[in-house]
Design a protein around this motif. Structure first.
Motif, PDB file in Angstrom:
ATOM      1  N   HIS A   1      45.338  46.671  43.825  1.00  0.00           N
ATOM      2  CA  HIS A   1      43.955  46.008  43.708  1.00  0.00           C
ATOM      3  C   HIS A   1      44.243  45.097  45.028  1.00  0.00           C
ATOM      4  O   HIS A   1      43.218  44.802  46.038  1.00  0.00           O
ATOM      5  CB  HIS A   1      44.295  44.753  42.684  1.00  0.00           C
ATOM      6  CG  HIS A   1      43.357  43.624  42.776  1.00  0.00           C
ATOM      7  ND1 HIS A   1      41.749  43.819  42.352  1.00  0.00           N
ATOM      8  CD2 HIS A   1      43.383  42.586  43.028  1.00  0.00           C
ATOM      9  CE1 HIS A   1      41.099  42.639  42.754  1.00  0.00           C
ATOM     10  NE2 HIS A   1      42.100  41.627  43.012  1.00  0.00           N
ATOM     11  N   HIS A   2      45.285  44.328  45.303  1.00  0.00           N
ATOM     12  CA  HIS A   2      45.622  43.559  46.528  1.00  0.00           C
ATOM     13  C   HIS A   2      45.492  44.425  47.624  1.00  0.00           C
ATOM     14  O   HIS A   2      44.819  43.917  48.690  1.00  0.00           O
ATOM     15  CB  HIS A   2      47.018  42.751  46.681  1.00  0.00           C
ATOM     16  CG  HIS A   2      46.848  41.680  45.504  1.00  0.00           C
ATOM     17  ND1 HIS A   2      46.163  40.512  45.692  1.00  0.00           N
ATOM     18  CD2 HIS A   2      47.892  41.440  44.590  1.00  0.00           C
ATOM     19  CE1 HIS A   2      46.449  39.599  44.690  1.00  0.00           C
ATOM     20  NE2 HIS A   2      47.349  40.310  44.075  1.00  0.00           N
TER      21      HIS A   2
ATOM     22  N   ALA B   1      42.006  45.336  48.773  1.00  0.00           N
ATOM     23  CA  ALA B   1      41.060  43.967  49.522  1.00  0.00           C
ATOM     24  C   ALA B   1      41.670  43.943  50.859  1.00  0.00           C
ATOM     25  O   ALA B   1      40.716  43.557  51.680  1.00  0.00           O
ATOM     26  CB  ALA B   1      41.265  42.981  48.465  1.00  0.00           C
TER      27      ALA B   1
ATOM     28  N   VAL C   1      40.304  46.442  53.255  1.00  0.00           N
ATOM     29  CA  VAL C   1      38.730  46.377  53.554  1.00  0.00           C
ATOM     30  C   VAL C   1      38.510  45.095  54.519  1.00  0.00           C
ATOM     31  O   VAL C   1      37.747  45.272  55.582  1.00  0.00           O
ATOM     32  CB  VAL C   1      37.920  45.768  52.270  1.00  0.00           C
ATOM     33  CG1 VAL C   1      36.628  45.339  52.628  1.00  0.00           C
ATOM     34  CG2 VAL C   1      37.782  47.094  51.489  1.00  0.00           C
ATOM     35  N   GLN C   2      39.485  43.981  54.429  1.00  0.00           N
ATOM     36  CA  GLN C   2      39.249  43.064  55.325  1.00  0.00           C
ATOM     37  C   GLN C   2      39.739  43.272  56.553  1.00  0.00           C
ATOM     38  O   GLN C   2      39.468  42.706  57.730  1.00  0.00           O
ATOM     39  CB  GLN C   2      40.144  41.683  54.778  1.00  0.00           C
ATOM     40  CG  GLN C   2      39.721  41.173  53.299  1.00  0.00           C
ATOM     41  CD  GLN C   2      40.664  40.017  52.841  1.00  0.00           C
ATOM     42  OE1 GLN C   2      41.900  40.211  52.980  1.00  0.00           O
ATOM     43  NE2 GLN C   2      40.221  39.085  52.222  1.00  0.00           N
TER      44      GLN C   2
ATOM     45  N   THR D   1      39.360  35.815  59.267  1.00  0.00           N
ATOM     46  CA  THR D   1      39.578  37.236  58.584  1.00  0.00           C
ATOM     47  C   THR D   1      41.212  37.776  58.414  1.00  0.00           C
ATOM     48  O   THR D   1      41.651  37.952  57.485  1.00  0.00           O
ATOM     49  CB  THR D   1      38.772  38.615  58.853  1.00  0.00           C
ATOM     50  OG1 THR D   1      37.391  38.338  58.963  1.00  0.00           O
ATOM     51  CG2 THR D   1      38.969  39.616  57.806  1.00  0.00           C
TER      52      THR D   1
ATOM     53  N   GLN E   1      46.236  36.912  51.514  1.00  0.00           N
ATOM     54  CA  GLN E   1      46.464  37.789  50.688  1.00  0.00           C
ATOM     55  C   GLN E   1      47.645  38.531  50.607  1.00  0.00           C
ATOM     56  O   GLN E   1      48.177  38.771  49.454  1.00  0.00           O
ATOM     57  CB  GLN E   1      45.267  38.977  50.703  1.00  0.00           C
ATOM     58  CG  GLN E   1      44.965  39.763  49.687  1.00  0.00           C
ATOM     59  CD  GLN E   1      44.170  39.346  48.565  1.00  0.00           C
ATOM     60  OE1 GLN E   1      43.791  38.125  48.584  1.00  0.00           O
ATOM     61  NE2 GLN E   1      43.840  40.066  47.573  1.00  0.00           N
TER      62      GLN E   1
END
Length: 419
Positions: free
Chosen positions: A231-232, A235, A238-239, A257, A264
């Motif tokens: 999950h992390h 993300a 994508v970032q 970003t 994150q």
């Protein structure tokens, strides 16, 4: 597994009396079977000699005993020799019985009118009962009784059937009774030893089940670790793609970003360290592809699937928990519901979640069941181990125990700083 070792005195009276006698003998320094047999031989010799001397002090008994000083001395010597043979009663029980009976025959020849029976042959017969198979022990002690009866009757010249039968009955009852008592005590000791062995085996099986439960829980945690990391990292990927596109067009947005990616990443490392720290032993497991991440957001569905007797109460505004904490709270609720289903069938169950300023509190309580508990439910009975592992993982306080209404309560308090 092998049965536990027996105590040094294998012929002792079983249960509590054995423990007390063993403690007394140990305090006296008699810690080995050989030492105890030597002490027994000495005590038997002293008792045998004392009985004869007391009998000689009484004129009436002295007449019955008969014989002169040399004869009495010889009898005393034979009694001492009989007692000395007891030092080999455990290692050579048949030889011990044979020698004591042979000395008994010699004693009957030396002092035919007395008919003395020392305690040593009786102890030897008892030992045969404890050390030999029942049939062999009874055969040997029966033969010993017959030999002694003949030895006592023949030198006196008794011809009456009554006298012969009386002596024979006395010998048979004495030796066979000693052998039977020895066999009974040996059987009792064997049963007690078997019970101890089975108890130790059951304890070992329980520990194995506990270890298996911990391993299964850690395997599930490992699967969830995979989901959390995925999950992390998804993300972050994508970032990173967004930041790459913004580097030339909008450097400030790209910088923001990248900062989010760093934040994150730190959160991911924190969660991974928490989970890996809990997995102190090697685990395994293959992640379930496509399975939704469980958490407080899916708790309502868990309660609905548990049946109409389970209700959910949520107090306060939900706050965001870390993925590890969110999954752990959900798993504790899941385990508590499973325990209520197995141990209190038919009871109403209430699941309460309270979001406070300082902590998130989960409470699962049930009343007494109206049906018998499920015995030996597959995979059940060790759920508290998994709950405690989860609570320790996220730094929460776990309380479990009976409730005032006769039911059961599970309470998990997760401090805000721990979440």
């Amino acid at each position: 597994m092998t049965p536990p070792d027996t105590s040094p005195d294998e012929d002792a009276v079983p249960d509590g009396a054995e423990v007390r006698a063993d403690a007394v003998l140990t305090r006296l320094g008699l810690t080995t079977p050989r030492r105890r047999d030597v002490a027994l031989a000495g005590a038997t010799a002293v008792v045998s000699v004392a009985v004869v001397l007391v009998g000689l002090a009484d004129p009436a008994l002295a007449v019955v005993l008969g014989g002169g000083p040399l004869t009495v001395s010889a009898v005393l010597m034979l009694l001492v020799l009989q007692s000395g043979v007891l030092v080999v009663r455990r290692t050579r029980p048949v030889l011990c019985l044979a020698v004591t009976i042979a000395l008994q025959v010699v004693q009957a020849v030396v002092l035919p009118t007395a008919g003395l029976r020392g305690p040593a042959p009786v102890v030897a017969a008892y030992t045969c009962g404890t050390r030999l198979p029942a049939r062999r022990a009874l055969t040997l002690t029966g033969a010993a009784a017959l030999v002694e009866a003949v030895a006592f009757v023949a030198p006196t010249g008794a011809t009456g059937v009554g006298a012969v039968l009386t002596q024979l009955a006395s010998s048979v009852i004495t030796y066979l009774a000693a052998s039977v008592v020895g066999g009974w005590i040996a059987t009792r000791r064997h049963v007690a030893e078997l019970a101890r062995w089975r108890a130790a085996e059951a304890l070992e099986a329980q520990r194995a089940r506990a270890d298996a439960a911990v391993g299964a829980e850690r395997t599930r945690v490992a699967r969830e670790l995979h989901d959390i990391a995925a999950h992390h990292l998804a993300a972050m990927v994508v970032q990173a793609s967004v930041a790459e596109r913004l580097v030339d067009r909008d450097p400030d947005a790209a910088r923001r970003t990248i900062t989010e990616i760093r934040t994150q990443g730190r959160a991911t490392l924190h969660d991974l360290r928490l989970v890996v720290g809990a997995l102190r032993e090697r685990g395994g497991g293959v992640p379930e592809e496509g399975a939704p991440m469980p958490g407080l957001a899916t708790l309502e569905r868990l309660v609905a699937d548990a049946g109409p007797l389970v209700g959910l109460e949520v107090v306060g505004a939900p706050r965001e928990l870390s993925p590890v904490a969110d999954v752990s709270v959900y798993r504790v609720a899941q385990e508590a519901l499973s325990n209520a289903r197995d141990h209190a069938p038919g009871a109403r169950v209430t699941v309460r979640v309270r979001h406070g300023e300082t902590a998130t509190v989960l409470e699962v309580g049930n009343g007494p069941g109206d049906a018998p508990a499920v015995e030996d439910a597959p995979g059940r009975g060790l759920g508290l181990i998994g709950m405690r592992e989860r609570a320790e993982l996220i730094g929460a306080d776990l309380e479990v125990g009976p409730s005032p209404d006769g039911g059961w309560r599970v309470r998990l308090e997760l401090p805000r700083d721990a979440a």
